[in-house]
Design a protein around this motif. Structure first.
Motif, PDB file in Angstrom:
ATOM      1  N   HIS A 122       0.826  -1.212   0.000  1.00 55.71           N
ATOM      2  CA  HIS A 122       0.000   0.000   0.000  1.00 55.71           C
ATOM      3  C   HIS A 122       0.858   1.259   0.000  1.00 55.71           C
ATOM      4  CE1 HIS A 122      -2.617  -3.231   1.377  1.00 55.71           C
ATOM      5  NE2 HIS A 122      -3.633  -2.518   0.936  1.00 55.71           N
ATOM      6  N   ILE A 123       1.940   1.218  -0.737  1.00 56.05           N
ATOM      7  CA  ILE A 123       2.822   2.392  -0.778  1.00 56.05           C
ATOM      8  C   ILE A 123       2.119   3.551  -1.501  1.00 56.05           C
ATOM      9  CG2 ILE A 123       5.039   3.282  -1.605  1.00 56.05           C
ATOM     10  CD1 ILE A 123       5.306   1.273   0.722  1.00 56.05           C
ATOM     11  N   GLY A 124       1.403   3.240  -2.584  1.00 56.18           N
ATOM     12  CA  GLY A 124       0.693   4.288  -3.346  1.00 56.18           C
ATOM     13  C   GLY A 124      -0.317   5.015  -2.467  1.00 56.18           C
ATOM     14  N   GLU A 125      -1.087   4.258  -1.692  1.00 56.31           N
ATOM     15  CA  GLU A 125      -2.086   4.861  -0.797  1.00 56.31           C
ATOM     16  C   GLU A 125      -1.416   5.758   0.235  1.00 56.31           C
ATOM     17  OE1 GLU A 125      -2.045   1.744  -1.751  1.00 56.31           O
ATOM     18  OE2 GLU A 125      -4.092   1.011  -2.171  1.00 56.31           O
ATOM     19  N   GLN A 126      -0.248   5.322   0.712  1.00 56.68           N
ATOM     20  CA  GLN A 126       0.447   6.116   1.739  1.00 56.68           C
ATOM     21  C   GLN A 126       0.994   7.409   1.136  1.00 56.68           C
ATOM     22  OE1 GLN A 126       2.774   3.586   4.630  1.00 56.68           O
ATOM     23  NE2 GLN A 126       2.261   1.989   3.167  1.00 56.68           N
ATOM     24  N   ILE A 127       1.501   7.319  -0.092  1.00 55.46           N
ATOM     25  CA  ILE A 127       2.009   8.531  -0.752  1.00 55.46           C
ATOM     26  C   ILE A 127       0.860   9.525  -0.988  1.00 55.46           C
ATOM     27  CG2 ILE A 127       2.969   9.381  -2.945  1.00 55.46           C
ATOM     28  CD1 ILE A 127       4.803   6.892  -2.953  1.00 55.46           C
ATOM     29  N   ASP A 128      -0.293   9.019  -1.428  1.00 53.83           N
ATOM     30  CA  ASP A 128      -1.444   9.917  -1.647  1.00 53.83           C
ATOM     31  C   ASP A 128      -1.850  10.581  -0.336  1.00 53.83           C
ATOM     32  OD1 ASP A 128      -1.456   9.107  -4.250  1.00 53.83           O
ATOM     33  OD2 ASP A 128      -3.231   7.798  -4.075  1.00 53.83           O
TER      34      ASP A 128
END
Ligand code: AMP
Ligand code: ZN
Length: 465
Positions: free
Chosen positions: A131-137
């Motif tokens: 869930h790296i993308g979700e964390q960056i968002d």
């Protein structure tokens, strides 16, 4: 009418009647999961057992629960205050495996132990690294809303921008700021924390990702804000973890979610208090710790540990001793044998009065010790056998001791041997040593060895002639 479910909410610091946010839907439950750089110890499992019981009590009350648990496989540094090494990279160095391999190894080991403890698997088990993308968002929105700043080693959350920062822990933010002796580096305030850390210049980490701010990895807290929101929405019913999460991890999860969506994440905040070993916190980082396998190696059934945890309220610390585990193992054996003896009793409804009293206890902020006492009352009382059995099996939906499935080992203890052993225990308690010795001799002659425990005994077949 049984008492309605009441839980101690650490945010409000009071007992509150539980009412679901979506009466027609599922109760959202998020519990912080393991950091998978090593085996989980039995202290960690005390917290996971408390959360399992909470979920079962919600279900006992007729709610359906959507349980989400994360797996922390990146970003948790050796100090909770954003300093030190990433625990995963350190674990990789210790074991000679890659960070990815140890994450898998210890996740698998964790799931095996969860099953041995009869902990129901969560509906969603989500890894931080998936869930790296979700964390960056999430971080991008926090930044857009004006709560983030950059230092040379990462993007940090500016806690001074939030009026009620630290409310969950009743943090004395001003006092911490005035008294800060710790190295805060370029951080603006003692309580500020990392949202994104840059990979050290010239160094290649095993786990790192590109981001709008530079190559690096997420801070520890952002994964829970991001995954909780993804799987449970902006504001859900209950959030849990161990007591150590109150001042840092959960405080920061709340800060992040408030900064992005304006809610304080969850309606109820419940925490499991520590298991101590020799009166000190059991911790992976402190070296010596007991795994579930350490108990199994000594001949204990994992569910004896579950039973032990049921005997102490989750909101108090519990000191682990082998004597207490012995007592729990003996009690569990008795309960199992008691139920097993009723296996041909037939079917009947559970006893309504006992069910109501049991409900009163579990609904009183999960008073499982008293609920267990009611289970014993059911077993020892003079209800018809079929009612007894049905009542206990009903209670086991919450206790989770696997009572229906248990069968004795192939070598059952004959009744006269059991009676003899009970008589010897009584003699020992009366300090009637002569009688105790005589009964031990009889047991030997019958081929049995009796081992004394602080609370009771165990019986084993004597080795052959
Ligand atoms: P960790 O693997 O360190 O992220 O911890 C997993 C869970 O165990 C968290 O909810 C911690 O708060 C909890 N925990 C850690 N140490 C203990 C302990 N000694 N007793 C009870 N719970 C603990
Ligand atoms: Zn968390």
């Amino acid at each position: 009418m049984a008492r309605p479910l009441t839980l101690y909410d650490n945010y409000a610091r009071e007992l509150r009647a539980f009412a679901p946010l979506h009466p027609q839907g599922e109760v959202g439950l998020y519990t912080c999961g393991p950091t998978v750089y090593d085996y989980q110890h039995i202290g960690n499992f005390r917290t996971f057992l408390f959360e399992d019981v909470l979920k079962r009590v919600l279900e006992w009350n007729g709610f359906s629960v959507r349980h989400v648990m994360n797996i922390t496989d990146v970003g948790h540094l050796t100090s909770d205050a954003d300093t030190g090494e990433d625990k995963m990279e350190k674990g990789a160095r210790r074991t000679g495996k890659t960070a990815w391999e140890i994450a898998q190894l210890y996740t698998d080991a964790f799931l095996v132990d969860m099953a041995l403890l009869n902990i129901e698997p969560p509906a969603v088990l989500c890894r931080a690294t998936d869930h790296i993308g979700e964390q960056i968002d999430f971080i991008a929105d926090i930044e857009k809303n004006g709560f983030a700043y950059r230092t040379t080693d990462g993007i940090y959350f500016d806690t001074a921008k939030q009026k009620d920062y630290g409310y969950l822990a009743r943090l004395d933010v001003k006092g911490l700021e005035a008294g800060k002796r710790v190295e805060v580096g370029e951080k603006r305030h003692a309580t500020d924390f990392a949202l994104w850390k840059f990979s050290p210049p010239g160094e290649r980490r095993q786990m790192e990702w590109d981001s709008p701010w530079g190559r690096g990895f997420p801070g520890w807290h952002i994964e829970c804000s991001a995954m909780a929101q993804k799987y449970l929405g902006d504001y859900f019913d209950i959030h849990c973890g161990g007591e150590d999460h109150i001042p840092v991890h959960h405080t920061n999860e709340i800060a992040q979610t408030e900064a992005r969506v304006g809610t304080r994440l969850a309606n109820f905040w419940l925490h499991g208090y520590f298991l101590l070993l020799n009166d000190a916190k059991m911790a992976k980082s402190a070296g010596e710790f007991l795994r579930l396998a350490s108990l199994v190696d000594r001949g204990y059934d994992p569910l004896a540990y579950r039973y032990l945890c049921l005997t102490a309220h989750y909101r108090g610390q519990m000191n682990f001793t082998w004597d207490a585990l012995d007592a729990a193992a003996t009690a569990l054996d008795r309960m199992r044998n008691g139920i097993h003896a009723l296996r041909e009793a037939g079917t009947a409804p559970a006893d309504a009065a006992l069910v109501e009293r049991f409900t009163d206890e579990v609904n009183d902020d999960l008073n499982l010790a008293r609920a267990l006492a009611i289970a014993w009352e059911a077993l020892r009382g003079n209800l018809p056998p079929a009612v007894k059995r049905a009542t206990l099996l009903e209670f086991d939906r919450v206790l989770g001791l696997g009572l229906a499935a248990w069968v004795p080992r192939a070598d059952p203890v004959p009744d006269d041997v059991q009676a003899n052993a009970d008589a010897r225990l009584a003699a020992r308690r009366e300090k009637n040593w002569a009688e105790a010795d005589r009964l031990r001799g009889e047991l030997h002659a019958a081929g049995w060895e009796m081992e004394d425990r602080a609370e009771g005994y165990t019986l084993k077949r004597r080795p052959g002639p």
